[in-house]
Design a protein around this motif. Structure first.
Motif, mmCIF file in Angstrom:
data_model
loop_
_atom_site.group_PDB
_atom_site.id
_atom_site.type_symbol
_atom_site.label_atom_id
_atom_site.label_comp_id
_atom_site.label_asym_id
_atom_site.label_seq_id
_atom_site.Cartn_x
_atom_site.Cartn_y
_atom_site.Cartn_z
ATOM 1 N N TRP A 100 28.678 -7.637 3.902
ATOM 2 C CA TRP A 100 27.877 -6.676 3.137
ATOM 3 C C TRP A 100 26.503 -7.259 2.810
ATOM 4 O O TRP A 100 25.469 -6.620 3.052
ATOM 5 C CB TRP A 100 28.622 -6.313 1.864
ATOM 6 N N ASP A 101 26.471 -8.461 2.293
ATOM 7 C CA ASP A 101 25.200 -9.081 1.902
ATOM 8 C C ASP A 101 24.297 -9.297 3.112
ATOM 9 O O ASP A 101 23.093 -9.047 3.053
ATOM 10 C CB ASP A 101 25.455 -10.418 1.205
ATOM 11 N N ARG A 102 24.885 -9.759 4.206
ATOM 12 C CA ARG A 102 24.073 -10.004 5.398
ATOM 13 C C ARG A 102 23.528 -8.704 5.971
ATOM 14 O O ARG A 102 22.378 -8.646 6.424
ATOM 15 C CB ARG A 102 24.907 -10.734 6.452
ATOM 16 N N THR A 131 28.937 -16.055 9.392
ATOM 17 C CA THR A 131 27.559 -15.731 8.980
ATOM 18 C C THR A 131 27.442 -14.298 8.494
ATOM 19 O O THR A 131 26.501 -13.965 7.767
ATOM 20 C CB THR A 131 26.573 -15.937 10.141
ATOM 21 N N GLY A 132 28.368 -13.425 8.919
ATOM 22 C CA GLY A 132 28.300 -12.020 8.546
ATOM 23 C C GLY A 132 27.319 -11.210 9.358
ATOM 24 O O GLY A 132 27.173 -10.010 9.137
ATOM 25 N N ARG A 133 26.635 -11.845 10.307
ATOM 26 C CA ARG A 133 25.609 -11.131 11.080
ATOM 27 C C ARG A 133 26.150 -10.671 12.428
ATOM 28 O O ARG A 133 26.727 -11.458 13.183
ATOM 29 C CB ARG A 133 24.383 -12.016 11.300
ATOM 30 N N TRP A 171 15.303 -4.017 -3.573
ATOM 31 C CA TRP A 171 15.752 -2.934 -2.690
ATOM 32 C C TRP A 171 17.189 -3.184 -2.241
ATOM 33 O O TRP A 171 18.013 -2.269 -2.213
ATOM 34 C CB TRP A 171 14.813 -2.829 -1.485
ATOM 35 N N ILE A 172 17.494 -4.418 -1.883
ATOM 36 C CA ILE A 172 18.840 -4.772 -1.449
ATOM 37 C C ILE A 172 19.839 -4.574 -2.584
ATOM 38 O O ILE A 172 20.922 -4.004 -2.392
ATOM 39 C CB ILE A 172 18.871 -6.226 -0.942
ATOM 40 N N SER A 226 20.632 -7.677 3.792
ATOM 41 C CA SER A 226 19.560 -8.655 3.922
ATOM 42 C C SER A 226 18.814 -8.472 5.234
ATOM 43 O O SER A 226 17.577 -8.488 5.268
ATOM 44 C CB SER A 226 20.136 -10.072 3.834
ATOM 45 N N ASP A 227 19.554 -8.274 6.332
ATOM 46 C CA ASP A 227 18.911 -8.100 7.629
ATOM 47 C C ASP A 227 18.109 -6.810 7.696
ATOM 48 O O ASP A 227 16.999 -6.783 8.243
ATOM 49 C CB ASP A 227 19.963 -8.118 8.746
ATOM 50 N N ILE A 228 18.655 -5.731 7.163
ATOM 51 C CA ILE A 228 17.888 -4.480 7.138
ATOM 52 C C ILE A 228 16.637 -4.658 6.284
ATOM 53 O O ILE A 228 15.547 -4.185 6.639
ATOM 54 C CB ILE A 228 18.754 -3.320 6.623
ATOM 55 N N GLY A 229 16.776 -5.369 5.162
ATOM 56 C CA GLY A 229 15.621 -5.618 4.303
ATOM 57 C C GLY A 229 14.511 -6.364 5.009
ATOM 58 O O GLY A 229 13.329 -6.119 4.765
ATOM 59 N N LEU A 230 14.862 -7.278 5.910
ATOM 60 C CA LEU A 230 13.851 -8.015 6.656
ATOM 61 C C LEU A 230 13.045 -7.115 7.587
ATOM 62 O O LEU A 230 11.918 -7.441 7.953
ATOM 63 C CB LEU A 230 14.517 -9.106 7.491
ATOM 64 N N LEU A 231 13.629 -6.005 7.984
ATOM 65 C CA LEU A 231 13.005 -5.110 8.952
ATOM 66 C C LEU A 231 12.275 -3.942 8.293
ATOM 67 O O LEU A 231 11.771 -3.052 8.984
ATOM 68 C CB LEU A 231 14.064 -4.582 9.922
#
Length: 636
Positions: free
Chosen positions: A239-241, A585-587, A223-224, A244-249
């Motif tokens: 961009w990757d973070r 960290t990009g977050r 999905w990512i 990735s964070d949206i994917g976790l949710l």
């Protein structure tokens, strides 16, 4: 997630201390534990699913000893731990654990005999479950009475809970012969000299009816990856973070058509929310339409049909949040779906229109048009409490379910006059009027495109609303729009970030835009890392308050995108500052302190900020590609 810190409905802002510990996350299932993987009773640690703590105690020992930790690597939904058992100077056993969280919690425990002699290892898993509701854990309240049972079923340990028809359960399965006890599982593992064996333990929530399905790590990565490469404006690590964070949710909605939706934030807001999920959908629309459409479908399935003074449901209204725990579902609860928000309903229409502009499947847009029409009916009807043309909420002290404020700044102390006094309701928030203005124009555009009705009345209503907003909210002496109108229709003359949302929606007069953009970049509002929620000149300013001086990345991103929409160069400066706040960290967290960047160092963390948090994760995506809708100057 913007949830009031002291409301009766939403939970207290007390995030558990996980310093040195671990947090694993997969949709509405999460684990908070010690660094060695154990879950200790008495605090907020536990294994949670759908707003219920299914394990309040957990530990694994080997020959009666916990492993001595050597290394630990925890990332998102996976964790690896390495430890030894025995004399620290000459251990006889190496233990490697790999945990993966999805629908279930899977633990692969590899035992390695470090000696040349065969060994018999006793592996003991100890568990307990209090089945506390997430709201009770957050408030530190002891669980209410209920029946907890435990025992062996088909060689698995099963713990169940029942109270007034509410049921939850959890199953612990081991992939080899074991002895099931009342409080755990006992295993004897035979290891040859220098030999290795892997024991797999699976902890499975037992649910009734439909439940959330969380993507596996592979599905999540697919999905990512579908988002494609980053635009030139975004650093690769940010961009990757973000994705990735949206994917976790991500999680599959419980209601038909069971679309993929995004929860608000970890760990306490792992549920479908109105404004949070919609804004996250808006932020991702330049790159994909599936998430926004899924959120719209899930919210349309819960759109208000009747009047309910407890849940604040009204016909056409879009909900604030949907929960699954016992507190909301018991007879004296406030219902699994709560409608205490005034901005989710116009944002629903704004998101649908933007999804159509971005190429969402026509069939999906058409299916959602009736819900958009009902949403506008609410904005022009029940949402306008006093018939003055503005959407407002009762406010004052506390709503029926405990929310004093129902805009995105929904903490009790968020709406302050310029002298620091709390405003009393009914309250008309300035950004909400901008959302309604954009929704009226958006639905007119959809009627035009799909031939579903006459767009002219909506455009006329939008033009009138924009003029009324300018007349009622503009503060010429401050070059800014007021935060709100209070219960006496007096402007709440505070300088806040809310005014910048009128740039994002295209509501601000063109001749006001440059003045507003410049005002919001004054040192009392611009921290150097982002837009403060409240001017430092206001007596109520506190850089570590929730909504009265902190910086919220999604808020800053909306303002920056709005500045860019009007051609104001300040948008670029603001966007770069926020990307700097993401650091190595990009977050971007839910929010951070409003301290000035000149103090040096990184942004000061807000003590209980969610991370990851959906609309903060999506903020950099919006910075790279602002709204596709131009400013329509002919409306003035």
């Amino acid at each position: 997630m913007s949830t009031a810190p002291s409301s009766a409905y939403t939970v207290d802002r007390l995030t558990p201390s996980t310093q040195g510990g671990i947090t694993l996350l997969a949709g509405s299932t999460f684990v908070i534990a010690e660094a060695d993987g154990s879950i200790r009773p008495g605090g907020a640690q536990g294994f949670y699913s759908e707003d219920t703590r299914l394990l309040s105690t957990f530990s694994i020992t080997f020959d009666g000893q916990p492993p001595i930790p050597l290394a630990q690597d925890c990332l998102d939904c996976e964790m690896t731990m390495t430890g030894t058992v025995g004399d620290p100077t000459a251990p006889h056993l190496l233990v490697e654990q790999h945990w993966t969280l999805s629908d279930d919690l899977t633990m692969s425990v590899t035992l390695e005999n470090l000696t040349a002699e065969p060994a018999s290892v006793a592996l003991d898993i100890t568990v307990a479950a209090d089945f506390s509701d997430l709201f009770e854990v957050k408030r530190g309240i002891r669980p209410r009475g209920g029946t907890v049972s435990h025992g062996a079923i088909d060689d698995d340990l099963v713990l169940r809970y029942q109270h007034r028809g509410f049921q939850r359960g959890v199953k612990i399965h081991v992939d080899r012969a074991d002895e099931v006890l009342r409080d755990g599982v006992h295993i004897i593992e035979q290891l040859p000299g220098r030999g290795r064996q892997t024991v797999t333990i699976t902890v499975t929530p037992l649910r009734t009816g439909h439940h959330h399905h969380f993507p596996t790590p592979t599905e999540r990565q697919d999905w990512i990856d579908a988002a494609g490469p980053p635009p030139d404006q975004l650093p690769r690590h940010v961009w990757d973070r973000s994705w990735s964070d949206i994917g976790l949710l991500l999680m599959r909605d419980t209601m038909p058509p069971h679309p993929m939706v995004v929860a608000a934030g970890s760990p306490w807001f792992m549920a479908l929310f109105g404004r949070d999920s919609l804004i996250t959908g808006l932020e991702t629309l330049p790159y994909r339409t599936d998430l926004a459409i899924g959120v719209l479908q899930a919210l349309a399935a819960r759109q208000g049909r009747s009047h309910d003074p407890v849940t604040l449901e009204q016909p056409g209204k879009i909900p604030h949040e949907a929960r699954r725990g016992e507190v909301v579902q018991r007879p004296d609860g406030w219902g699994a779906t709560f409608y205490g928000t005034v901005d989710a309903t116009p944002l629903f229409v704004v998101t649908l229109c933007e999804a159509a502009r971005r190429g969402a499947p026509e069939a999906d847009v058409r299916d959602l048009l009736p819900a958009a029409e009902r949403a506008i009916d609410w904005c022009l009807g029940p949402g306008d409490l006093d018939g003055d043309g503005f959407v407002e909420y009762a406010g004052s002290v506390h709503g029926a379910a405990g929310l004093a404020n129902q805009g995105w700044k929904d903490s009790d102390d968020a709406v302050r006059h310029a002298d620091g006094r709390l405003a009393t309701g009914p309250i008309s928030m300035v950004e909400v009027q901008g959302y309604v203005h954009a929704a009226l124009r958006g639905l007119a555009e959809l009627r035009d495109r799909y031939g579903t009705g006459d767009p002219t009345p909506l455009r006329e209503r939008a033009r009138t609303l924009a003029n009324n907003i300018d007349a009622a909210f503009w503060m010429d002496d401050e070059d800014c729009y007021a935060l709100a109108l209070d219960g006496h229709d007096r402007p709440v003359k505070s300088v806040t970030s809310n005014a910048g949302h009128l740039l994002f929606t295209g509501t601000a007069r063109v001749e006001r835009a440059e003045r507003l953009a410049a005002r919001l970049m004054h040192s009392d509002m611009f921290s150097g890392y982002g837009m403060r929620t409240l001017s430092t000149r206001n007596p109520a300013y506190n850089p570590l308050s929730y909504h009265c001086g902190s910086v919220w990345p999604h808020d800053t991103a909306l303002v920056a995108a709005g500045m860019t929409r009007y051609g104001c160069s300040e948008g670029t400066t603001l966007a770069r500052a926020l990307l700097d706040a993401a650091g190595p960290t990009g977050r971007l967290p839910e929010l951070f302190g409003g301290f000035d960047r000149s103090r040096g160092g990184r942004p000061v963390p807000y003590p209980t900020s969610c991370a990851p948090q959906a609309w903060s994760a999506g903020a950099p995506l919006l910075l790279a590609t602002p709204t596709s809708q131009p400013v329509e100057t002919h409306e003035r």
